[in-house]
Write a protein that holds these residues in place. Structure first.
Motif, PDB file in Angstrom:
ATOM      1  N   GLY A 108     -14.085   2.615  10.852  1.00  0.00           N
ATOM      2  CA  GLY A 108     -15.442   2.967  11.214  1.00  0.00           C
ATOM      3  C   GLY A 108     -16.056   1.888  12.092  1.00  0.00           C
ATOM      4  N   ASN A 109     -17.375   1.818  12.101  1.00  0.00           N
ATOM      5  CA  ASN A 109     -18.085   0.902  12.989  1.00  0.00           C
ATOM      6  C   ASN A 109     -18.273  -0.465  12.327  1.00  0.00           C
ATOM      7  N   VAL A 110     -17.165  -1.191  12.185  1.00  0.00           N
ATOM      8  CA  VAL A 110     -17.223  -2.562  11.684  1.00  0.00           C
ATOM      9  C   VAL A 110     -16.529  -3.472  12.686  1.00  0.00           C
ATOM     10  N   THR A 111     -17.015  -4.684  12.783  1.00  0.00           N
ATOM     11  CA  THR A 111     -16.427  -5.683  13.665  1.00  0.00           C
ATOM     12  C   THR A 111     -16.278  -6.987  12.887  1.00  0.00           C
ATOM     13  N   LYS A 112     -15.494  -7.898  13.424  1.00  0.00           N
ATOM     14  CA  LYS A 112     -15.259  -9.167  12.740  1.00  0.00           C
ATOM     15  C   LYS A 112     -16.518 -10.035  12.781  1.00  0.00           C
ATOM     16  N   ARG A 113     -16.938 -10.487  11.606  1.00  0.00           N
ATOM     17  CA  ARG A 113     -18.068 -11.414  11.510  1.00  0.00           C
ATOM     18  C   ARG A 113     -17.661 -12.567  10.598  1.00  0.00           C
ATOM     19  N   LEU A 114     -17.672 -13.770  11.129  1.00  0.00           N
ATOM     20  CA  LEU A 114     -17.203 -14.951  10.408  1.00  0.00           C
ATOM     21  C   LEU A 114     -18.329 -15.574   9.584  1.00  0.00           C
ATOM     22  N   PRO A 115     -17.971 -16.328   8.547  1.00  0.00           N
ATOM     23  CA  PRO A 115     -18.996 -17.079   7.808  1.00  0.00           C
ATOM     24  C   PRO A 115     -19.755 -18.042   8.721  1.00  0.00           C
ATOM     25  N   SER A 116     -21.034 -18.176   8.461  1.00  0.00           N
ATOM     26  CA  SER A 116     -21.856 -19.149   9.187  1.00  0.00           C
ATOM     27  C   SER A 116     -22.020 -20.429   8.386  1.00  0.00           C
ATOM     28  N   VAL A 117     -21.614 -20.384   7.115  1.00  0.00           N
ATOM     29  CA  VAL A 117     -21.660 -21.554   6.233  1.00  0.00           C
ATOM     30  C   VAL A 117     -20.274 -21.733   5.621  1.00  0.00           C
ATOM     31  N   THR A 118     -19.696 -22.924   5.773  1.00  0.00           N
ATOM     32  CA  THR A 118     -18.394 -23.202   5.171  1.00  0.00           C
ATOM     33  C   THR A 118     -18.477 -24.453   4.296  1.00  0.00           C
ATOM     34  N   TYR A 119     -17.491 -24.600   3.431  1.00  0.00           N
ATOM     35  CA  TYR A 119     -17.440 -25.750   2.534  1.00  0.00           C
ATOM     36  C   TYR A 119     -15.986 -26.144   2.335  1.00  0.00           C
ATOM     37  N   GLU A 120     -15.741 -27.275   1.673  1.00  0.00           N
ATOM     38  CA  GLU A 120     -14.379 -27.752   1.448  1.00  0.00           C
ATOM     39  C   GLU A 120     -13.959 -27.673  -0.020  1.00  0.00           C
ATOM     40  N   ASP A 121     -14.772 -28.194  -0.925  1.00  0.00           N
ATOM     41  CA  ASP A 121     -14.400 -28.249  -2.343  1.00  0.00           C
ATOM     42  C   ASP A 121     -15.244 -27.321  -3.207  1.00  0.00           C
ATOM     43  N   ARG A 122     -16.547 -27.499  -3.148  1.00  0.00           N
ATOM     44  CA  ARG A 122     -17.460 -26.634  -3.901  1.00  0.00           C
ATOM     45  C   ARG A 122     -18.814 -26.622  -3.235  1.00  0.00           C
ATOM     46  N   LEU A 123     -19.568 -25.571  -3.521  1.00  0.00           N
ATOM     47  CA  LEU A 123     -20.887 -25.381  -2.931  1.00  0.00           C
ATOM     48  C   LEU A 123     -21.739 -24.653  -3.958  1.00  0.00           C
ATOM     49  N   SER A 127     -31.007 -19.544  -5.353  1.00  0.00           N
ATOM     50  CA  SER A 127     -32.024 -18.543  -5.030  1.00  0.00           C
ATOM     51  C   SER A 127     -33.028 -18.568  -6.172  1.00  0.00           C
ATOM     52  N   GLY A 128     -34.117 -19.327  -5.972  1.00  0.00           N
ATOM     53  CA  GLY A 128     -35.036 -19.555  -7.070  1.00  0.00           C
ATOM     54  C   GLY A 128     -34.319 -20.310  -8.184  1.00  0.00           C
ATOM     55  N   SER A 129     -34.373 -19.778  -9.393  1.00  0.00           N
ATOM     56  CA  SER A 129     -33.709 -20.424 -10.527  1.00  0.00           C
ATOM     57  C   SER A 129     -32.241 -20.039 -10.658  1.00  0.00           C
ATOM     58  N   THR A 130     -31.774 -19.120  -9.832  1.00  0.00           N
ATOM     59  CA  THR A 130     -30.386 -18.654  -9.917  1.00  0.00           C
ATOM     60  C   THR A 130     -29.463 -19.578  -9.132  1.00  0.00           C
ATOM     61  N   GLU A 131     -28.341 -19.943  -9.762  1.00  0.00           N
ATOM     62  CA  GLU A 131     -27.304 -20.729  -9.098  1.00  0.00           C
ATOM     63  C   GLU A 131     -25.990 -19.958  -9.110  1.00  0.00           C
ATOM     64  N   VAL A 132     -25.310 -19.968  -7.977  1.00  0.00           N
ATOM     65  CA  VAL A 132     -23.946 -19.441  -7.886  1.00  0.00           C
ATOM     66  C   VAL A 132     -23.071 -20.567  -7.363  1.00  0.00           C
ATOM     67  N   HIS A 133     -22.097 -20.966  -8.160  1.00  0.00           N
ATOM     68  CA  HIS A 133     -21.190 -22.048  -7.798  1.00  0.00           C
ATOM     69  C   HIS A 133     -19.963 -21.451  -7.111  1.00  0.00           C
ATOM     70  N   VAL A 134     -19.766 -21.797  -5.867  1.00  0.00           N
ATOM     71  CA  VAL A 134     -18.633 -21.311  -5.079  1.00  0.00           C
ATOM     72  C   VAL A 134     -17.608 -22.444  -5.031  1.00  0.00           C
ATOM     73  N   VAL A 135     -16.407 -22.172  -5.554  1.00  0.00           N
ATOM     74  CA  VAL A 135     -15.449 -23.251  -5.786  1.00  0.00           C
ATOM     75  C   VAL A 135     -14.067 -22.875  -5.260  1.00  0.00           C
ATOM     76  N   HIS A 136     -13.431 -23.826  -4.577  1.00  0.00           N
ATOM     77  CA  HIS A 136     -12.051 -23.690  -4.109  1.00  0.00           C
ATOM     78  C   HIS A 136     -11.135 -24.386  -5.114  1.00  0.00           C
ATOM     79  N   PRO A 137      -9.958 -23.811  -5.430  1.00  0.00           N
ATOM     80  CA  PRO A 137      -9.093 -24.452  -6.432  1.00  0.00           C
ATOM     81  C   PRO A 137      -8.519 -25.791  -6.010  1.00  0.00           C
TER      82      PRO A 137
END
Length: 293
Positions: A108-123, A127-137
């Motif tokens: 369908g109508n989708v195209t490649k869109r890359l992340p605008s924010v990258t990290y190496e180990d964890r990030l 969002s207000g009081s909410t935290e989401v920990h994004v972690v690479h092994p």
């Protein structure tokens, strides 16, 4: 917090998720096609009609988790590991799908869109009081740029394709050894609910059974690779001689060939070739169909 699950979780049919925040929501992955992603976003709007998507986390580069990025608002910041971004930048499937899928998926109508924010180990995303920990092994596993997304206050872990539930695991673009190591790593998260990349959502009491199933499968691949190399067999020949046992009934059993290509490359001088691996997987699948007839 919501999980978006699709069918049996086979090829191109992934899971995604949504975490509500006081200052915009956090989406975990998109989908492979325009149709599937729009269905996901319709449900996101249904449960959070007044809240924008502030962040979208891509757990890895594969198109079933990233192709829908282009349908997100321009104000959404897409987040991924640096290796994930680099891999998606080089990926050509959305533009020229190889002949292994015939007919090719209707993107369908989708195209490649890359992340605008990258990290190496964890990030940590706030969002207000909410935290989401994004972690690479810290090493390659399903791919070189895998992420999990953990919500500590809720005990919810989104694993991406580091975990499959009742679907054949896949490590051909990562590392068999790393995938094994990842199992203990994921168990260390204090998660009561686990959303795999494919298959049904898990509760904590189910996790060890699923992890052990992965462990047994990966060890089967290791053993088949070692035996095949010692006997001078190609990965396809080794796959045809491998008794999958209970794993034979899981969706996408032909992944044994792809995983053996990766295992051969890890433990010998076998040169990994993505297209050759898929060609062998097609041959393996055709042989399975011929046998069943």
């Amino acid at each position: 917090m919501w999980a978006w699950t699709q069918g049996d979780g086979s090829w191109w049919i992934n899971n995604a998720g949504l975490v509500a925040g006081d200052d915009g929501d956090i989406l975990i992955d998109t989908c492979a096609t325009e149709v599937r992603t729009r269905r996901l976003l319709e449900q996101v709007n249904a449960v959070r009609p007044e809240s924008p998507i502030r962040f979208a986390v891509n757990t890895h580069l594969h198109g079933d988790h990233t192709h829908g990025n282009s349908l997100l608002p321009s104000t959404t910041s897409i987040v991924g590991h640096s290796q994930m971004r680099a891999g998606l930048a080089e990926d050509t499937i959305i533009d020229a799908c190889p002949p292994f899928w015939s007919p090719p998926p209707d993107w369908g109508n989708v195209t490649k869109r890359l992340p605008s924010v990258t990290y190496e180990d964890r990030l940590v995303l706030h969002s207000g009081s909410t935290e989401v920990h994004v972690v690479h092994p810290g090493y390659a596993a399903h791919t070189t740029g895998d992420s999990v997304a953990f919500v500590p206050t809720a005990g919810v872990l989104f694993t991406g394709d580091l975990l499959f539930h009742d679907v054949t695991p896949l490590v051909f673009m990562g590392s068999l050894d790393g995938a094994l190591r990842c199992l203990d790593w994921m168990a260390e998260f204090d998660a009561s609910v686990i959303v795999p990349g494919h298959g049904e959502v898990l509760e904590r009491q189910e996790l060890q059974t699923v992890l052990e199933s992965h462990r047994n499968y990966y060890r089967l691949i290791q053993s088949a690779a070692e035996s095949g190399i010692a006997s001078g067999l190609s990965p396809l020949e080794a796959a045809k001689r491998t008794e999958l046992g209970d794993f034979a009934t899981l969706p996408d059993a032909e992944r044994v060939v792809l995983n053996l290509h990766r295992a051969y490359a890890e433990i010998s001088d076998w040169k990994f070739d993505l297209f050759a691996a898929f060609e062998d997987a097609v041959q393996y699948n055709q042989a399975l169909l011929a046998t069943s007839v």
